[in-house]
Design a protein around this motif. Sequence first.
Motif, PDB file in Angstrom:
ATOM      1  N   CYS A  38      -8.509   4.267  -4.278  1.00  0.00           N
ATOM      2  CA  CYS A  38      -9.867   3.868  -3.872  1.00  0.00           C
ATOM      3  C   CYS A  38     -10.965   4.624  -4.620  1.00  0.00           C
ATOM      4  O   CYS A  38     -12.072   4.114  -4.777  1.00  0.00           O
ATOM      5  CB  CYS A  38     -10.033   4.022  -2.360  1.00  0.00           C
ATOM      6  SG  CYS A  38      -9.899   5.727  -1.790  1.00  0.00           S
TER       7      CYS A  38
ATOM      8  N   GLN B 137      -5.406  -3.540  -5.328  1.00  0.00           N
ATOM      9  CA  GLN B 137      -4.660  -4.779  -5.047  1.00  0.00           C
ATOM     10  C   GLN B 137      -3.314  -4.632  -5.722  1.00  0.00           C
ATOM     11  O   GLN B 137      -3.201  -4.806  -6.929  1.00  0.00           O
ATOM     12  CB  GLN B 137      -5.396  -5.994  -5.643  1.00  0.00           C
ATOM     13  CG  GLN B 137      -6.818  -6.182  -5.161  1.00  0.00           C
ATOM     14  CD  GLN B 137      -6.892  -6.735  -3.740  1.00  0.00           C
ATOM     15  OE1 GLN B 137      -6.003  -7.468  -3.321  1.00  0.00           O
ATOM     16  NE2 GLN B 137      -7.928  -6.377  -3.009  1.00  0.00           N
TER      17      GLN B 137
ATOM     18  N   SER C 188      -6.353  -2.552   0.650  1.00  0.00           N
ATOM     19  CA  SER C 188      -7.316  -3.026  -0.353  1.00  0.00           C
ATOM     20  C   SER C 188      -8.332  -1.967  -0.801  1.00  0.00           C
ATOM     21  O   SER C 188      -9.115  -2.212  -1.716  1.00  0.00           O
ATOM     22  CB  SER C 188      -8.052  -4.262   0.161  1.00  0.00           C
ATOM     23  OG  SER C 188      -8.734  -3.956   1.355  1.00  0.00           O
TER      24      SER C 188
ATOM     25  N   GLN D 186     -10.273   0.404   3.326  1.00  0.00           N
ATOM     26  CA  GLN D 186      -9.457  -0.565   4.054  1.00  0.00           C
ATOM     27  C   GLN D 186      -7.986  -0.464   3.667  1.00  0.00           C
ATOM     28  O   GLN D 186      -7.662  -0.290   2.483  1.00  0.00           O
ATOM     29  CB  GLN D 186      -9.930  -1.993   3.739  1.00  0.00           C
ATOM     30  CG  GLN D 186     -11.380  -2.268   4.100  1.00  0.00           C
ATOM     31  CD  GLN D 186     -11.634  -2.164   5.594  1.00  0.00           C
ATOM     32  OE1 GLN D 186     -10.873  -2.704   6.395  1.00  0.00           O
ATOM     33  NE2 GLN D 186     -12.685  -1.441   5.974  1.00  0.00           N
TER      34      GLN D 186
ATOM     35  N   ASP E 297       0.867  -1.182   0.000  1.00  0.00           N
ATOM     36  CA  ASP E 297       0.000   0.000   0.000  1.00  0.00           C
ATOM     37  C   ASP E 297       0.902   1.229   0.000  1.00  0.00           C
ATOM     38  O   ASP E 297       1.712   1.408   0.908  1.00  0.00           O
ATOM     39  CB  ASP E 297      -0.912  -0.011   1.243  1.00  0.00           C
ATOM     40  CG  ASP E 297      -2.100   0.947   1.094  1.00  0.00           C
ATOM     41  OD1 ASP E 297      -1.945   1.965   0.391  1.00  0.00           O
ATOM     42  OD2 ASP E 297      -3.161   0.661   1.678  1.00  0.00           O
TER      43      ASP E 297
ATOM     44  N   LYS F 200     -13.987  -1.638  -1.244  1.00  0.00           N
ATOM     45  CA  LYS F 200     -14.491  -2.906  -1.798  1.00  0.00           C
ATOM     46  C   LYS F 200     -13.414  -3.649  -2.593  1.00  0.00           C
ATOM     47  O   LYS F 200     -13.659  -4.114  -3.713  1.00  0.00           O
ATOM     48  CB  LYS F 200     -15.721  -2.661  -2.672  1.00  0.00           C
ATOM     49  CG  LYS F 200     -16.907  -2.111  -1.886  1.00  0.00           C
ATOM     50  CD  LYS F 200     -18.148  -2.040  -2.753  1.00  0.00           C
ATOM     51  CE  LYS F 200     -19.333  -1.550  -1.911  1.00  0.00           C
ATOM     52  NZ  LYS F 200     -20.518  -1.297  -2.742  1.00  0.00           N
ATOM     53  N   ASN F 201     -12.209  -3.690  -2.028  1.00  0.00           N
ATOM     54  CA  ASN F 201     -11.083  -4.423  -2.640  1.00  0.00           C
ATOM     55  C   ASN F 201     -10.672  -3.918  -4.023  1.00  0.00           C
ATOM     56  O   ASN F 201     -10.160  -4.683  -4.836  1.00  0.00           O
ATOM     57  CB  ASN F 201     -11.393  -5.925  -2.734  1.00  0.00           C
ATOM     58  CG  ASN F 201     -11.504  -6.548  -1.356  1.00  0.00           C
ATOM     59  OD1 ASN F 201     -10.706  -6.243  -0.462  1.00  0.00           O
ATOM     60  ND2 ASN F 201     -12.499  -7.389  -1.178  1.00  0.00           N
ATOM     61  N   ASN F 202     -10.894  -2.626  -4.297  1.00  0.00           N
ATOM     62  CA  ASN F 202     -10.554  -2.140  -5.647  1.00  0.00           C
ATOM     63  C   ASN F 202      -9.080  -1.774  -5.814  1.00  0.00           C
ATOM     64  O   ASN F 202      -8.669  -1.350  -6.884  1.00  0.00           O
ATOM     65  CB  ASN F 202     -11.468  -0.982  -6.079  1.00  0.00           C
ATOM     66  CG  ASN F 202     -11.224   0.293  -5.282  1.00  0.00           C
ATOM     67  OD1 ASN F 202     -10.579   0.287  -4.229  1.00  0.00           O
ATOM     68  ND2 ASN F 202     -11.760   1.390  -5.775  1.00  0.00           N
TER      69      ASN F 202
ATOM     70  N   ARG G 154      -2.137  -7.602   8.161  1.00  0.00           N
ATOM     71  CA  ARG G 154      -2.784  -7.883   6.880  1.00  0.00           C
ATOM     72  C   ARG G 154      -1.847  -8.559   5.897  1.00  0.00           C
ATOM     73  O   ARG G 154      -2.204  -8.777   4.741  1.00  0.00           O
ATOM     74  CB  ARG G 154      -3.287  -6.571   6.256  1.00  0.00           C
ATOM     75  CG  ARG G 154      -4.545  -6.111   6.916  1.00  0.00           C
ATOM     76  CD  ARG G 154      -5.031  -4.797   6.370  1.00  0.00           C
ATOM     77  NE  ARG G 154      -6.357  -4.581   6.910  1.00  0.00           N
ATOM     78  CZ  ARG G 154      -7.475  -4.830   6.248  1.00  0.00           C
ATOM     79  NH1 ARG G 154      -7.436  -5.268   5.012  1.00  0.00           N
ATOM     80  NH2 ARG G 154      -8.632  -4.632   6.834  1.00  0.00           N
TER      81      ARG G 154
ATOM     82  N   SER H  42      -4.407   2.770  -1.077  1.00  0.00           N
ATOM     83  CA  SER H  42      -5.794   2.792  -0.609  1.00  0.00           C
ATOM     84  C   SER H  42      -6.254   4.188  -0.214  1.00  0.00           C
ATOM     85  O   SER H  42      -7.428   4.497  -0.260  1.00  0.00           O
ATOM     86  CB  SER H  42      -5.929   1.875   0.605  1.00  0.00           C
ATOM     87  OG  SER H  42      -5.136   2.380   1.679  1.00  0.00           O
TER      88      SER H  42
END
Length: 291
Positions: free
Chosen positions: A221, A267, A260, A257, A3, A263-265, A27, A246
């Motif tokens: 994000c 990675q 991530s 988050q 990140d 909504k995990n967008n 994480r 993020s």
Amino acid sequence: MIDLHTHTNCSDGTDAPADLVAAAAARGLRALAITDHDTFAGYRAAVAPAREAAVDLVCGIELSTRFDGAKPVHLLAYFLDREPEPEFHAWLDEIQSRRHERNRKLAVRLAELGVAIELEEAEAIGRTVTGRLHFAQLLRDKGYVEDINQAFTKYIGEDGPAYIPMEEPDILESIARVRQSHGVPVLAHPVRLAIHNPLDEEAAIRRFVDAGLLGLEVYHCDHRPTSTLRYLGLARKYGLSVTGGSDYHGSVKPHIQLGSGWKNNVQLPYAILHGLRSRYQNLSPVGTATA
Ligand code: AMP
Ligand code: MN
Ligand code: MN
Ligand code: MN
């Protein structure tokens, strides 16, 4: 995963630097960049905990700048830890005093609107770098608004009655200063340039490239897949390093988050950092000497 865009409570995030490092380790993040607004304090406090947790910590900062005298633009800068330039730090001090002045005026304006929030209250939460997100928390906690988002729409957002612009440095000057200090300037969340015509957006990015921009935050994000693809194309076209993050702020933005995004967008494989580092090493005379 990694990140490259996060905030601690040294700017407007809510996690202490050591806690952010611990969360990254929990994480399973291999690398973490701390990119607080206008300060290195969070990064510095995270160096020892990151070493202990074996998290690859990257020095970052997110500068608030302006484009064409009007539009607020955020500029990320990486790797400014290796060769500290006193001039750069003096410039940051100047930026922070302008921020303080903006905050002072913001408290006055809020009082005029019947909102009882003292500057000192915001600064007590904001500590190192106080910003609008701290005022937003107070507006919410004192019941003037229902949530953080409403604090911006109803009061302190760019179209709100309590919006006080900060005297921010020009983005082209900021890019040049980062380069002079041997850092890697990266345009943060380009979607927030909010230039709706893609040709105009590209023209703006080209001006930043001409000023020395080296990277584009393709993954963020706020980016939907179509934007991400467009920025990936622009990064390739202009030889910009691809970065992402993020924009984690902790509990004040609970939908984002660490590692991530939304909504995990977001990675990001470690190769992204590897690419950015190679870019940096090729710039730096120290890095290239042994290459
Ligand atoms: P400042 O640098 O003090 O002007 O504050 C800008 C910060 O406020 C940004 O970095 C975001 O963290 C936050 N922010 C700005 N607009 C919004 C919004 N609409 N909702 C939530 N946070 C926002
Ligand atoms: Mn922020
Ligand atoms: Mn930003
Ligand atoms: Mn940010």
